[in-house]
Design a protein around this motif. Structure first.
Motif, PDB file in Angstrom:
ATOM      1  N   ARG A  19       0.975  -1.332  -0.010  1.00 41.48           N
ATOM      2  CA  ARG A  19       0.197   0.074   0.167  1.00 41.48           C
ATOM      3  C   ARG A  19       0.858   1.327  -0.104  1.00 41.48           C
ATOM      4  O   ARG A  19       0.172   2.255  -0.289  1.00 41.48           O
ATOM      5  N   ALA A  20       2.063   0.972   0.371  1.00 45.31           N
ATOM      6  CA  ALA A  20       2.856   2.429   0.316  1.00 45.31           C
ATOM      7  C   ALA A  20       4.332   1.853   0.517  1.00 45.31           C
ATOM      8  O   ALA A  20       4.707   1.262   0.720  1.00 45.31           O
ATOM      9  N   VAL A  21       5.082   2.894   0.000  1.00 48.36           N
ATOM     10  CA  VAL A  21       6.535   2.863  -0.142  1.00 48.36           C
ATOM     11  C   VAL A  21       7.119   4.050   0.347  1.00 48.36           C
ATOM     12  O   VAL A  21       6.998   5.281  -0.026  1.00 48.36           O
ATOM     13  N   CYS A  22       8.473   3.981   1.053  1.00 47.07           N
ATOM     14  CA  CYS A  22       9.286   4.988   1.742  1.00 47.07           C
ATOM     15  C   CYS A  22      10.517   4.869   1.374  1.00 47.07           C
ATOM     16  O   CYS A  22      11.200   3.864   1.541  1.00 47.07           O
ATOM     17  N   VAL A  23      11.371   5.754   0.427  1.00 47.24           N
ATOM     18  CA  VAL A  23      12.897   5.622   0.144  1.00 47.24           C
ATOM     19  C   VAL A  23      13.488   6.451   1.077  1.00 47.24           C
ATOM     20  O   VAL A  23      13.225   7.483   1.435  1.00 47.24           O
ATOM     21  N   HIS A  60      -4.133  -4.352  11.829  1.00 46.12           N
ATOM     22  CA  HIS A  60      -4.927  -4.155  10.563  1.00 46.12           C
ATOM     23  C   HIS A  60      -3.936  -3.846   9.292  1.00 46.12           C
ATOM     24  O   HIS A  60      -2.764  -3.784   9.473  1.00 46.12           O
ATOM     25  N   PHE A  61      -4.171  -3.631   8.014  1.00 45.19           N
ATOM     26  CA  PHE A  61      -3.729  -3.086   7.037  1.00 45.19           C
ATOM     27  C   PHE A  61      -2.756  -2.144   7.426  1.00 45.19           C
ATOM     28  O   PHE A  61      -2.933  -1.136   7.934  1.00 45.19           O
ATOM     29  N   VAL A  62      -1.471  -1.906   6.937  1.00 48.77           N
ATOM     30  CA  VAL A  62      -0.556  -1.043   7.060  1.00 48.77           C
ATOM     31  C   VAL A  62      -0.787   0.093   5.787  1.00 48.77           C
ATOM     32  O   VAL A  62      -0.589  -0.498   4.753  1.00 48.77           O
ATOM     33  N   THR A  63      -1.232   1.182   5.981  1.00 44.15           N
ATOM     34  CA  THR A  63      -1.641   2.145   4.875  1.00 44.15           C
ATOM     35  C   THR A  63      -0.630   3.115   4.743  1.00 44.15           C
ATOM     36  O   THR A  63      -0.934   3.812   3.628  1.00 44.15           O
ATOM     37  N   ALA A  64       0.348   3.485   5.330  1.00 48.33           N
ATOM     38  CA  ALA A  64       1.212   4.601   5.104  1.00 48.33           C
ATOM     39  C   ALA A  64       2.633   4.283   5.638  1.00 48.33           C
ATOM     40  O   ALA A  64       2.518   3.562   6.893  1.00 48.33           O
ATOM     41  N   VAL A  65       3.764   4.733   5.357  1.00 46.19           N
ATOM     42  CA  VAL A  65       4.938   4.663   5.864  1.00 46.19           C
ATOM     43  C   VAL A  65       5.953   5.993   5.457  1.00 46.19           C
ATOM     44  O   VAL A  65       5.743   6.304   4.418  1.00 46.19           O
ATOM     45  N   ALA A  66       6.533   6.252   6.461  1.00 45.52           N
ATOM     46  CA  ALA A  66       7.622   7.528   6.156  1.00 45.52           C
ATOM     47  C   ALA A  66       8.794   7.163   6.938  1.00 45.52           C
ATOM     48  O   ALA A  66       9.038   6.569   7.958  1.00 45.52           O
ATOM     49  N   TRP A  67       9.743   8.056   6.587  1.00 47.29           N
ATOM     50  CA  TRP A  67      11.188   8.110   7.209  1.00 47.29           C
ATOM     51  C   TRP A  67      11.443   9.252   7.734  1.00 47.29           C
ATOM     52  O   TRP A  67      11.262  10.461   7.402  1.00 47.29           O
TER      53      TRP A  67
END
Length: 258
Positions: A19-23, A60-67
């Motif tokens: 659902r989300a990618v964080c570089v 539950h579902f993981v919907t967001a990711v940040a660094w």
């Protein structure tokens, strides 16, 4: 002439869709999945990546990711990953042990997006029509004013915060107070990104992207997708990449040239 892009590698490890990618940098990135986990990947060899850590704790579902960059918070001198979920929680992790360090609760519905400011403030956007600003695991401010779900949140270089909503608007906040509303999109505003040296870019369910100055002035409209725009990212050189439900990623110049 359009640039040619080739597939570098294909990664497998999650049990459900991503659902989300964080570089983080050229060698590390993180992915969030409906399998309730976050995976941190590191470069291996010339082209591939391998899982470094799997972060387990959401229900539950993981919907967001940040660094969070190194030393933005004293608990994370090397930086860390922050994730948000349909379980309404935001978690800051120790990416080396896989343990949660801060579990931030307060939103009434699922988290849709996250960002982290240079000073270590964690910004969250939620379907509950609010944004929140967290520091050290505690909620500092609640951003209320939208008339629909808040789907994106963005920390600006000047310390302000932007939120984007299903009410078709973008709001600008200073110290928790709304100081401006950007209008122009004709449907849900789904995503935001800083465009270095210019301002910000927004993507919408109206199939378009818009480029704005930090003062809220519209500069250009990027037209070319044939379905909802879900995600936008910008390079340091000023290129804009957009991902759409039309199954394409487009790379743009700020003037709208694709």
């Amino acid at each position: 002439m359009a640039a040619n892009y080739e597939l570098r590698c294909e990664l497998h490890g999650h049990q459900e869709d991503i659902r989300a990618v964080c570089v983080v940098d050229d060698n590390v990135f993180a992915t969030a999945s409906r399998d309730k986990t976050v995976k941190v990947w590191k470069a291996e060899g010339d082209l591939g990546f391998t899982p470094m850590t799997t972060l387990v704790g959401h229900t539950h579902f993981v919907t967001a990711v940040a660094w969070m960059k190194p030393s933005a918070d004293p608990r994370f001198p090397s930086g860390t990953v922050v994730s948000g979920s349909r379980d309404k929680k935001v978690i800051a992790w120790d990416i080396y042990t896989g343990a949660p360090v801060y579990e931030m609760e307060g939103h009434e519905q699922q988290i849709m997006d996250l960002d982290v400011s240079d000073s270590g403030e964690v910004l969250s956007a939620s379907v509950d029509s609010s944004g929140r600003i967290w520091q050290g695991g505690e909620c500092k401010q609640v951003l209320k004013g939208h008339e629909g779900s808040v789907l994106a949140v963005l920390a600006l270089p000047n310390g302000d915060v932007l939120t984007a909503s299903s009410d078709k608007t973008i709001k600008q906040w200073q110290k928790g107070v709304c100081v401006g509303t950007l209008t122009g999109h004709t449907d849900t505003v789904r995503c935001l990104a800083v465009l270095p040296g210019v301002g910000v870019v927004s993507g919408s369910h109206d199939f378009t992207l818009r480029v704005w100055t930090l003062d809220g002035m519209g500069i250009s409209e990027l037209v070319g997708h044939t379905a909802l725009v879900y995600r936008v990212a910008c390079s340091a050189s000023g290129l804009i990449a957009s991902a759409s439900e039309d199954n394409t990623v487009k790379v743009w110049q700020a003037d709208g040239t694709c």
